[in-house]
Design an enzyme around this catalytic site. Sequence first.
Site, short mmCIF file in Angstrom:
data_model
loop_
_atom_site.label_atom_id
_atom_site.label_comp_id
_atom_site.label_asym_id
_atom_site.label_seq_id
_atom_site.Cartn_x
_atom_site.Cartn_y
_atom_site.Cartn_z
N ARG A 72 -0.15 -25.03 102.67
CA ARG A 72 1.24 -24.56 102.68
C ARG A 72 1.53 -23.70 103.91
O ARG A 72 2.67 -23.55 104.30
CB ARG A 72 1.49 -23.67 101.45
CG ARG A 72 1.49 -24.38 100.13
CD ARG A 72 1.30 -23.39 98.99
NE ARG A 72 2.35 -22.38 98.92
CZ ARG A 72 3.45 -22.48 98.20
NH1 ARG A 72 3.65 -23.54 97.48
NH2 ARG A 72 4.35 -21.52 98.17
N ARG B 253 0.89 -22.23 114.20
CA ARG B 253 1.79 -22.55 115.31
C ARG B 253 1.33 -21.94 116.62
O ARG B 253 0.90 -20.79 116.65
CB ARG B 253 3.17 -21.95 115.06
CG ARG B 253 3.88 -22.47 113.92
CD ARG B 253 5.33 -21.97 113.98
NE ARG B 253 5.95 -22.30 112.71
CZ ARG B 253 6.40 -21.40 111.86
NH1 ARG B 253 6.38 -20.12 112.16
NH2 ARG B 253 6.93 -21.80 110.72
N ARG C 291 -2.40 -18.42 86.34
CA ARG C 291 -2.45 -17.06 86.86
C ARG C 291 -1.13 -16.39 86.53
O ARG C 291 -0.08 -17.04 86.47
CB ARG C 291 -2.64 -17.05 88.39
CG ARG C 291 -3.95 -17.59 88.84
CD ARG C 291 -5.12 -16.74 88.43
NE ARG C 291 -5.21 -15.51 89.20
CZ ARG C 291 -6.09 -14.55 88.93
NH1 ARG C 291 -6.90 -14.67 87.87
NH2 ARG C 291 -6.15 -13.47 89.68
N ARG D 265 0.37 -7.94 97.34
CA ARG D 265 1.45 -7.66 98.30
C ARG D 265 2.43 -6.65 97.72
O ARG D 265 2.44 -6.40 96.52
CB ARG D 265 2.16 -8.95 98.71
CG ARG D 265 2.74 -9.74 97.58
CD ARG D 265 3.23 -11.11 98.09
NE ARG D 265 3.65 -11.93 96.98
CZ ARG D 265 3.88 -13.24 97.02
NH1 ARG D 265 3.74 -13.88 98.16
NH2 ARG D 265 4.25 -13.90 95.96
N GLU E 203 2.31 -6.13 93.57
CA GLU E 203 1.96 -7.31 92.76
C GLU E 203 0.45 -7.35 92.49
O GLU E 203 -0.35 -7.34 93.41
CB GLU E 203 2.34 -8.60 93.51
CG GLU E 203 3.83 -8.75 93.69
CD GLU E 203 4.23 -10.15 94.15
OE1 GLU E 203 3.36 -11.04 94.24
OE2 GLU E 203 5.42 -10.32 94.43
N TYR F 123 2.16 -26.63 91.31
CA TYR F 123 2.56 -25.48 92.14
C TYR F 123 3.82 -25.86 92.92
O TYR F 123 3.78 -26.20 94.09
CB TYR F 123 1.40 -25.17 93.08
CG TYR F 123 1.45 -23.88 93.87
CD1 TYR F 123 2.51 -22.99 93.77
CD2 TYR F 123 0.42 -23.54 94.73
CE1 TYR F 123 2.53 -21.82 94.50
CE2 TYR F 123 0.42 -22.37 95.47
CZ TYR F 123 1.48 -21.52 95.35
OH TYR F 123 1.49 -20.37 96.09
N ASP G 175 7.60 -25.41 94.63
CA ASP G 175 8.61 -24.51 95.18
C ASP G 175 9.94 -24.82 94.49
O ASP G 175 10.05 -25.79 93.76
CB ASP G 175 8.75 -24.74 96.69
CG ASP G 175 7.58 -24.14 97.45
OD1 ASP G 175 6.99 -23.16 96.96
OD2 ASP G 175 7.26 -24.65 98.54
N1 UDP Z 1 -2.50 -16.75 101.81
C1 UDP Z 1 -3.47 -16.00 102.45
N2 UDP Z 1 -3.11 -14.83 103.07
C2 UDP Z 1 -1.84 -14.40 103.09
C3 UDP Z 1 -0.84 -15.19 102.46
C4 UDP Z 1 -1.21 -16.35 101.81
O1 UDP Z 1 -4.64 -16.34 102.44
O2 UDP Z 1 -1.58 -13.33 103.67
C5 UDP Z 1 -2.92 -18.00 101.11
C6 UDP Z 1 -3.33 -17.73 99.67
O3 UDP Z 1 -4.40 -18.59 99.35
C7 UDP Z 1 -2.10 -18.12 98.90
C8 UDP Z 1 -1.59 -19.31 99.72
O4 UDP Z 1 -1.89 -18.94 101.06
O5 UDP Z 1 -2.39 -18.48 97.57
C9 UDP Z 1 -0.11 -19.60 99.56
O6 UDP Z 1 0.61 -18.43 99.85
P1 UDP Z 1 2.18 -18.28 99.60
O7 UDP Z 1 2.58 -16.96 100.13
O8 UDP Z 1 2.83 -19.49 100.14
O9 UDP Z 1 2.24 -18.32 98.02
P2 UDP Z 1 3.31 -17.81 96.95
O10 UDP Z 1 4.38 -17.06 97.68
O11 UDP Z 1 3.79 -19.04 96.24
O12 UDP Z 1 2.52 -16.93 96.06
#
Ligand code: UDP
Length: 379
Positions: A179, A183, A256, A287, A312, A360, A362
Site C-alpha cells: 500500500r 517515490r 485487530r 500514531r 492509537e 482490508y 479502503d
Molecule cells: N507502515 C509502516 N510504517 C509507517 C506506516 C505504515 O511500516 O509509518 C506499514 C504498516 O505495516 C501498516 C501498513 O504500512 O500496517 C499500512 O499502513 P497504512 O497507514 O496505509 O494503514 P491504515 O491507515 O489503514 O492503518
Amino acid sequence: MHYDYLIVGAGLFGATFANLATKRGKRCLVIDKRSHSGGNLYCEEIEGINVHKYGAHIFHTSDKEVWEYVNSIVPFNRYTNSPVAQAPNGKLYNLPFNMNTFYQMWGVKTPEEALAKLEEQRKDALEKMQAEGVSEPRNLEEQALTLIGKDIYEQLIKGYTEKQWGRKCTDLPSFIIKRLPVRLTFDNNYFNDLFQGIPIGGYNRLIEGLLKGVDVKLNTDFFNNRTYWETIADKIVFTGKIDEFYDYRFGKLEYRTVNFDTKILDEANHQGNAVVNYTSADVPYTRVIEHKHFETFGNAVYDNPKTVISEEYSTEWHDGMEPFYPVNDDRNQKVYEQYKELADKEQNVIFGGRLAEYKYYDMAPIIAKVQNFFKTNGK
Ligand code: UDP
C-alpha cells in the site's frame, strides 16, 4: 412493513447500498447494533472539532465516478495526507518513502544518489532470496527489505508494523506494505490517487446524506432476533462479521482492534500535522492523530485555542470489542475461504465490507463495489 432489503450495518457499505437501492425505488431498512450510524467513519464533535472516534479516515480515489458520487452527497475539502514518522533514532521523517525521507535518512540530494543508496540497501535481501531460489517475497519483512532496504525497514517499518499487527513481520503477508508508495520525487502525499479529501463538516454529513429517506433502527442487534429479521425483507445485505453470521462453525476469524486515548489539550497546535506515526517498538502507541488538521489548514488552526488528539493503541480483538482490521494471514485466510464458500451459495444474502468479506478495504473501493453491484444487478 415489508422491505426489499434489510441492511445489517450502517457503515459505509450499508449506507451506500441503502442510498443506491432507495434511488432505484427499493424499500430499505438499515439496522445497526451501535447507537450511531456511520460504522467506523463516525465522528464526535469535541471542542468544535470533528474527532474521528474510530481512527483517522482519509478518502482517496482515482475513480472519478466514486469521487463525483461522494461529492454529490457532501462536498469534500482539499486535505492531503502527509504523515510524519518519529523513528527509534529520535528523528522525524516524511512519509511515504520519497526524496524527503531519503535526504533525511542518508543525506542524498538527487534521485540518482537515492537510487544508488536504495540499491545498496536492498542488495543483501535480494541476494539472500536469489540464493534460496525464491522469486517473490514470502512475507512482509522480505517485501520491505527488497522494496526499500534495511535502514528504512528498521527505522520506519519494523516497529510500527509489529505493534500494528501484533505479529512478526516475517509472519505477515507482503501485500500490507505494498500500500505504501516509494517515490524518487520530493512528494509527501501519502496516496497516489487523483482525488483526496475529507467531507466538509465531517464524515457524519456523508453518512446522513447517504441515509436520507432510509429507515434506520439503531441499538438493534441482528443476532438478538435473527429469525424475525430474516422474515422482514426479500433480501439481506450483511456487513457484519461473516464468521458470526455462520455461528463460527469453521472457527473464529481474528481481527485487530484499536483503542484510542483521546485528550483535549489547552494548546492550539500540538503536533503541526494530522498524523504522526511512532515507529519505535518502545513507544506503546502506533500514531497520534490531531483531528483539527483534517479540516482546518494553515494558521486557521490557531482560531481554536484548544485541540484534540488521539493516541492509537493496536490490540488483538476479543468479544465485546469493535473489530477494525482483518488479519489476512494464511490461517485466517483458510478459515475465511470456508465461510466464503457458504456465502457464495446464498440466494438472498449479499455480503459486503471489511468484516463480511474479511478484506482490508479502503473507503473508495467499498463505494465502487456497491456501484458495480447495481450496474450488474440492474434496477
Ligand atoms: N507502515 C509502516 N510504517 C509507517 C506506516 C505504515 O511500516 O509509518 C506499514 C504498516 O505495516 C501498516 C501498513 O504500512 O500496517 C499500512 O499502513 P497504512 O497507514 O496505509 O494503514 P491504515 O491507515 O489503514 O492503518
